[in-house]
Motif scaffolding. Sequence first.
Motif, short mmCIF file in Angstrom:
data_model
loop_
_atom_site.label_atom_id
_atom_site.label_comp_id
_atom_site.label_asym_id
_atom_site.label_seq_id
_atom_site.Cartn_x
_atom_site.Cartn_y
_atom_site.Cartn_z
N GLN A 6 7.39 1.01 -7.33
CA GLN A 6 6.92 0.88 -5.95
C GLN A 6 6.74 -0.59 -5.58
O GLN A 6 7.15 -1.03 -4.50
CB GLN A 6 5.58 1.62 -5.80
CG GLN A 6 5.09 1.72 -4.36
CD GLN A 6 3.74 2.40 -4.24
OE1 GLN A 6 3.01 2.57 -5.22
NE2 GLN A 6 3.37 2.79 -3.03
N GLU A 7 6.16 -1.35 -6.51
CA GLU A 7 5.96 -2.78 -6.26
C GLU A 7 7.29 -3.50 -6.11
O GLU A 7 7.50 -4.25 -5.15
CB GLU A 7 5.22 -3.43 -7.45
CG GLU A 7 3.82 -2.91 -7.67
CD GLU A 7 3.32 -3.17 -9.09
OE1 GLU A 7 4.00 -3.89 -9.85
OE2 GLU A 7 2.25 -2.65 -9.44
N ALA A 10 9.23 -2.65 -2.92
CA ALA A 10 8.61 -3.23 -1.71
C ALA A 10 8.87 -4.73 -1.65
O ALA A 10 9.17 -5.28 -0.58
CB ALA A 10 7.12 -2.94 -1.69
N LEU A 11 8.76 -5.39 -2.80
CA LEU A 11 8.96 -6.84 -2.82
C LEU A 11 10.43 -7.20 -2.57
O LEU A 11 10.73 -8.18 -1.88
CB LEU A 11 8.50 -7.42 -4.16
CG LEU A 11 6.98 -7.43 -4.37
CD1 LEU A 11 6.61 -7.62 -5.83
CD2 LEU A 11 6.32 -8.50 -3.52
N ARG A 14 11.25 -6.97 0.98
CA ARG A 14 10.78 -8.13 1.74
C ARG A 14 11.87 -9.20 1.79
O ARG A 14 12.13 -9.77 2.85
CB ARG A 14 9.53 -8.71 1.08
CG ARG A 14 9.13 -10.01 1.71
CD ARG A 14 7.88 -10.62 1.11
NE ARG A 14 7.77 -11.99 1.60
CZ ARG A 14 7.57 -13.04 0.81
NH1 ARG A 14 7.43 -12.89 -0.49
NH2 ARG A 14 7.48 -14.23 1.33
N ARG A 17 14.53 -8.07 4.17
CA ARG A 17 14.10 -8.20 5.56
C ARG A 17 14.17 -9.63 6.03
O ARG A 17 14.63 -9.93 7.12
CB ARG A 17 12.65 -7.72 5.69
CG ARG A 17 12.52 -6.23 5.74
CD ARG A 17 11.27 -5.85 6.52
NE ARG A 17 11.22 -4.42 6.68
CZ ARG A 17 10.35 -3.64 6.06
NH1 ARG A 17 9.43 -4.16 5.26
NH2 ARG A 17 10.36 -2.35 6.24
N LEU A 95 -0.06 -12.33 -3.21
CA LEU A 95 0.62 -11.28 -3.97
C LEU A 95 0.00 -11.13 -5.36
O LEU A 95 -0.22 -10.02 -5.84
CB LEU A 95 2.11 -11.60 -4.12
CG LEU A 95 2.93 -11.68 -2.82
CD1 LEU A 95 4.37 -12.02 -3.14
CD2 LEU A 95 2.84 -10.37 -2.05
N LEU B 102 3.80 -4.06 3.05
CA LEU B 102 4.10 -4.65 1.74
C LEU B 102 2.88 -4.57 0.84
O LEU B 102 2.95 -4.09 -0.30
CB LEU B 102 4.54 -6.11 1.92
CG LEU B 102 4.69 -6.94 0.64
CD1 LEU B 102 5.80 -6.38 -0.24
CD2 LEU B 102 4.99 -8.40 0.97
N ALA B 105 2.06 -1.15 -0.53
CA ALA B 105 2.83 -0.77 -1.72
C ALA B 105 2.30 -1.47 -2.96
O ALA B 105 2.27 -0.90 -4.05
CB ALA B 105 4.30 -1.12 -1.51
N LEU B 106 1.86 -2.71 -2.80
CA LEU B 106 1.36 -3.46 -3.95
C LEU B 106 0.02 -2.93 -4.44
O LEU B 106 -0.34 -3.08 -5.60
CB LEU B 106 1.25 -4.95 -3.63
CG LEU B 106 2.55 -5.63 -3.19
CD1 LEU B 106 2.37 -7.13 -3.07
CD2 LEU B 106 3.69 -5.31 -4.14
#
Lengths: 259, 323
Positions: A6-7, A10-11, A14, A17, A95, B102, B105-106
């Motif tokens: 999941q991490e 998502a990263l 990014r 995007r 992060l 974002l 999700a983290l």
Amino acid sequence: MEHYWQEISALTMRWVRRLSREKFSMLFTLVQPMLFWLIFFGNLFQRAADTQVMQAPNYISFLAAGVVIMTVLNNGLAGGVDLLFDKENGFLERLMSTPIHRTSVILSRFIFVMAITSMQVLVILGVSYLFGVHPATGILGVATTLLIGMMFGVGLTAISMAMAFSVKSHGDFFSVLGFLSLPMIFLSSALVPLTAMPGWMSFLAQFNPMTWAIDAVRPLILSGWAEALPHVGMVILVMLVFDALCLYGGAKAFRRAMG
Amino acid sequence: MDRTIAINVNHLCKTYDSHKAVDDLSFSVYAGEIFGLLGPNGAGKSTTLRTLITLLHPTSGTATIMGHDTVRDADTVRTLIGYVPQERAIDRFLTGREHLQLLGALYHLTTDEATKRINELLKLVDLEDHADRPAKTYSGGMKRKLDIACGLLPNPKILFLDEPTLGLDVQSRLRIWEYVRMLKARGMTVVMTTNYLDEADQLCDRLAIIDGGKIKTLGSPVELKIALGGDIVSLTLKELDRIPSLETELKGRPAIKSVRTTTKGLDIRVESPEKALPAILEAANRLGCSIEFIQYNRPRLDDVFIAHTGRAITESIPETESA
């Protein structure tokens, strides 16, 4: 494991995007420069270059392998830039203050850089095809070329990230980057074969991992499997060592910066 | 008073090469309070904060968040805290909503959970109308609001704010203060660094003044001001010959710390003006002293800062001064 995925997705999203919002920079800074090498440099030296020395039907078909690996080189060395900006504007800290696996950010960057590089390599090969360069080993050869490119790219991206985590300012980063990239190209078999180089240059070039990568990709494009296989086997070994060293260095730099 | 301890810092040191950024820091933060780390730039505030949010490992000493060590139980700590960095930690190409997605999700939220929380937060910080615009179109205040929404996304027990209003205009500043107070009202513990004295004074329940990596003093703003020697009430009397008798009368009274004669009257240091003023007026009245002028000076946090660090907060630290 599910969290990890999941991490990372998502990263990685990014980075995708970001790129999709910078359409111009995507077009002009990433795809174009390498095509200039292929189209202009390749055609410019078409008659100046001795096909006897090149061992290729024409210069552009000789150059294609070099441009493929140069693409990998440039993308790899620039692979840490976005992390550098993240470090400088505090996004990286944000992060890293979340409960993510410490490697997620880095891994997402690897995935993204490798994906972009692969696409660009395919563009280079596509354009070469239009200039009459038809890979002798077909689709499987293209896949092998990508594999070699990825193996080289992982090490380079690791170096770039290590630099991003270590430098004091992004000015330093870009100075080192600019300093590294051209000698790496000239001291490799990208533009001329080692046999055609002055002795001292060919001596240095044989320690350049880029030379090994190009020497494996070139027969994949020009000759065929029989000639390519030994080189491919060799470059895989070389790249395993190269990647191991770079990843070790990168991990060290990362740990120092993050703890 | 028995209060739950949210953060415990124990002999914390952080050394860079030979420079001690943080030098033997010990303090506790209670659950539900707004705790401030106040000091000039380079005092060690940010280093302390970064240690608490697990981004730095202490050279020696320990820090625990709700009983969890920031090094050994770093992952548990990270699930308990929210962090709002000092820099505008914004990706200019992502929209506000994408930032929050974002982070969702983290923090391993499900999509439904994340969507619900993101909508709540966008509403809370008043960014609903701008949620789907890239952050590069945001004003400084809007970026800060997004920063705070990001810090709140994990629904943290403790929120860390690094210089929350640095460089903001007055209105945005007041707005941020409002949020912080609201969060406290909801039971959240807030730890913030600041180099604005008025911010610390207005917002913090307790604060530590840090300078040169050490805690110079710690307490509530009121306590710190009182500790300085209290407020000063200055009296100017009409009849100067009555001064000695009034001085004798006031000395030793409760709520009055010291009395000093001046050329025209008395300077009276008081613990709290609420108790002291009636007593002073009553005494003057009883002795028949008519007061021409009365002035009351409350020590400001600036005075506390100067008293403990030997300089005003706006002055640069000595190293850069000599450079």
